[in-house]
Scaffold this motif. Structure first.
Motif, PDB file in Angstrom:
ATOM      1  N   GLN A  72       1.568   7.594  15.233  1.00  0.00           N
ATOM      2  CA  GLN A  72       2.683   6.977  15.954  1.00  0.00           C
ATOM      3  C   GLN A  72       2.670   5.478  15.696  1.00  0.00           C
ATOM      4  N   GLY A  73       3.804   4.947  15.271  1.00  0.00           N
ATOM      5  CA  GLY A  73       3.909   3.503  15.049  1.00  0.00           C
ATOM      6  C   GLY A  73       2.972   2.971  13.996  1.00  0.00           C
ATOM      7  N   SER A  74       2.814   3.687  12.900  1.00  0.00           N
ATOM      8  CA  SER A  74       1.851   3.283  11.877  1.00  0.00           C
ATOM      9  C   SER A  74       2.341   2.074  11.081  1.00  0.00           C
ATOM     10  N   PRO A  75       1.497   1.040  10.924  1.00  0.00           N
ATOM     11  CA  PRO A  75       1.876  -0.094  10.067  1.00  0.00           C
ATOM     12  C   PRO A  75       1.938   0.294   8.595  1.00  0.00           C
ATOM     13  N   ALA A 103       4.651  -2.536   8.682  1.00  0.00           N
ATOM     14  CA  ALA A 103       4.281  -3.958   8.633  1.00  0.00           C
ATOM     15  C   ALA A 103       3.555  -4.325   7.352  1.00  0.00           C
ATOM     16  N   TRP A 104       2.762  -3.388   6.786  1.00  0.00           N
ATOM     17  CA  TRP A 104       2.019  -3.711   5.577  1.00  0.00           C
ATOM     18  C   TRP A 104       2.929  -3.952   4.377  1.00  0.00           C
ATOM     19  N   ASN A 105       4.173  -3.520   4.459  1.00  0.00           N
ATOM     20  CA  ASN A 105       5.106  -3.786   3.366  1.00  0.00           C
ATOM     21  C   ASN A 105       5.647  -5.211   3.399  1.00  0.00           C
ATOM     22  N   LEU A 106       5.447  -5.907   4.520  1.00  0.00           N
ATOM     23  CA  LEU A 106       5.899  -7.291   4.645  1.00  0.00           C
ATOM     24  C   LEU A 106       4.738  -8.275   4.631  1.00  0.00           C
ATOM     25  N   ILE A 107       3.608  -7.901   5.232  1.00  0.00           N
ATOM     26  CA  ILE A 107       2.441  -8.785   5.256  1.00  0.00           C
ATOM     27  C   ILE A 107       1.860  -8.873   3.849  1.00  0.00           C
ATOM     28  N   VAL A 138      11.443  -5.163   5.162  1.00  0.00           N
ATOM     29  CA  VAL A 138      10.875  -6.264   4.382  1.00  0.00           C
ATOM     30  C   VAL A 138      11.792  -7.481   4.357  1.00  0.00           C
ATOM     31  N   ASN A 139      12.807  -7.502   5.203  1.00  0.00           N
ATOM     32  CA  ASN A 139      13.653  -8.680   5.335  1.00  0.00           C
ATOM     33  C   ASN A 139      13.041  -9.588   6.399  1.00  0.00           C
TER      34      ASN A 139
END
Length: 462
Positions: free
Chosen positions: A161-164, A171-175, A212-213
């Motif tokens: 659930q809610g995996s980065p 989130a890992w696609n942006l960090i 990723v924006n």
């Protein structure tokens, strides 16, 4: 301890996974094979996210409808920190995110191994947020040592659930990769263990649906951060569980959708289910994982305002959704409506977990991996040599220099045996420019730059 918990009968597998070990349990209970035979057919393992080292907060959210034996709680530091071993900027000052995941993954593997002492034991792991990376790494490690036998069944299900590490929008696609102590994702299931992995994302959650924006991600960060820790409850997502297979929260009863259709997104066939309250659920399979997006229709800002007692109308959500679209989980979110790369086009990221990697890779290794990725595997052939190899030299002299080449449309070179195309002089250098046409071209899928360059070169050489 509640009355419901007090009535539950302890199981040796649960105690073993909690840390005593199977041999220790048998010694304490005096049991053997007969004692193991009393174990229930399913073990539930709970792995908490950041700031939930015991998993008890996660269980409080998802355990409302569960009436079975006590679950197994995997403990790990559960910190989100950066730095290096021995020097970490984190809540405990000791562990980085990568180290916390490594410790949690080892404990999760131990819990799975203990439960699977009985091959018929079903194991279901519920996890959230950082715990999804912990369990993802554990599944990779478990699969390396316990590969799925041919024709067999692993009997392991993971509910994230809610995996980065949610595909394309987590989130890992942006960090950016390379931050010391953080280069741990995105984690992907390689399928070796045979585990069934289901990853759920509620639209608006910044952890799994950030996109990723960076501008849109920043705008929706405040409400998305609050959603990340609160929306994954038995009440909110349990009702959207599949009618077959494991529920999104243990013991929940699924509702029947009022409508079902399919669509194609990012090259995948997506099942779209609509529920009586207007919620839309999208489900597809990719990278050995079943991805689930749940869209309630609420804008994250509207959701947060209502949660804080400000009863804004639904029109507020509709307007904000139209002005600043919320990233769709599983899409990149750069510009809504534009296609993204297909699964086959994605290159492996140097930031991803490796099954044989016991610890986070160094920044130097990451940089080296990035440099290797940018180096072409095959030396490109000069454009003039390509033209010579692909098309025989013309047998007639070129036309006048002022002749205009026929424009290329639709990504193909028009040519028939009876009407050959007009011949043009060989250009001084290869060019990807195409002569303009006064007649609008029909609406067809535009070829990429490589196809245009190839078509233009073939026509010119002909």
């Amino acid at each position: 301890m509640t009355a419901r918990h007090a009535l539950r009968k302890p199981r040796p597998i649960a105690l073993a996974a909690a840390g005593t070990g199977l041999a220790g349990v048998l010694a304490l209970t005096g049991g053997g094979a007969d004692f193991l035979a009393q174990v229930a057919a399913k073990t539930i393992i709970v792995v908490g996210g950041a700031s939930d080292p015991t998993g008890k907060d996660q269980w409080a959210r998802i355990g409302r409808d569960y009436t079975g034996p006590a679950p197994v709680f995997v403990q790990h530091p559960a910190v989100f920190g950066i730095g290096f071993p021995g020097f970490a900027l984190s809540s405990d000052g000791k562990h980085t995110y990568a180290q916390s995941n490594d410790i949690g993954a080892a404990a999760t593997v131990d819990a799975i191994t203990a439960a699977k002492q009985d091959p018929n034991e079903e194991v279901v792991i519920y996890t959230i947020s950082q715990g999804a990376d912990v369990v993802g790494l554990a599944v990779l490690r478990y699969g390396k040592d316990h590969p799925l036998p041919s024709g067999g069944s692993a009997g392991i299900t993971v509910i994230e659930q809610g995996s980065p590490s949610f595909i394309r929008s987590g989130a890992w696609n942006l960090i950016p990769a390379g931050i010391p102590g953080l280069h741990n994702g995105p984690v992907r299931n390689d399928g070796a263990s045979g585990a069934t992995v289901v990853s759920i994302c509620v639209k608006g959650d910044f952890g799994c649906g950030m996109g990723v924006n960076p501008l849109i991600a920043a705008f929706y960060f405040p409400p998305g951060f609050l959603m990340h820790g609160t929306v994954y409850t038995a009440e909110n997502i349990g009702r959207y569980s599949p009618t077959t297979g494991e529920a999104f929260t243990p013991g929940s009863t699924p509702e029947t959708p009022v409508g079902t259709r399919t669509e194609t997104r990012n090259g995948n066939t997506v099942t779209v289910e609509t529920y009586a309250n207007g919620t839309v659920k999208r489900t597809w399979t990719e990278d050995n994982t079943t991805w689930v997006s749940i869209d309630t229709g609420e804008n994250p800002w509207g959701w947060m305002l209502r949660r804080n007692g400000i009863d804004v109308p639904k029109e507020f959500d509709q307007l904000l959704n139209a002005l600043i679209p919320v990233p769709e989980p599983g899409d990149s979110g750069l510009i809504p409506g534009l296609p993204v790369s297909s699964p086959d086009d994605r290159a492996a990221s140097p930031a991803r977990h490796g099954a044989a990697r016991p610890d986070a890779v160094t920044v130097a290794e990451l940089v080296a991996s990035s440099e290797l990725m940018t180096t072409p595997a095959v030396e490109p052939v000069a454009p003039t040599e390509q033209a010579t190899a692909a098309v025989p030299a013309p047998s007639t002299p070129p036309t006048e220099p002022g002749a205009t080449p026929e424009p290329v449309t639709g990504g193909s070179v028009p040519s028939t045996p009876s009407d050959p195309p007009a011949e043009t002089p060989a250009p001084e250098a290869p060019s990807t420019e195409v002569a303009p046409s006064e007649t609008p071209a029909p609406e067809v899928s535009e070829p990429d730059a490589t196809e245009q360059a190839t078509s233009a070169a073939a026509e010119t050489a002909a």
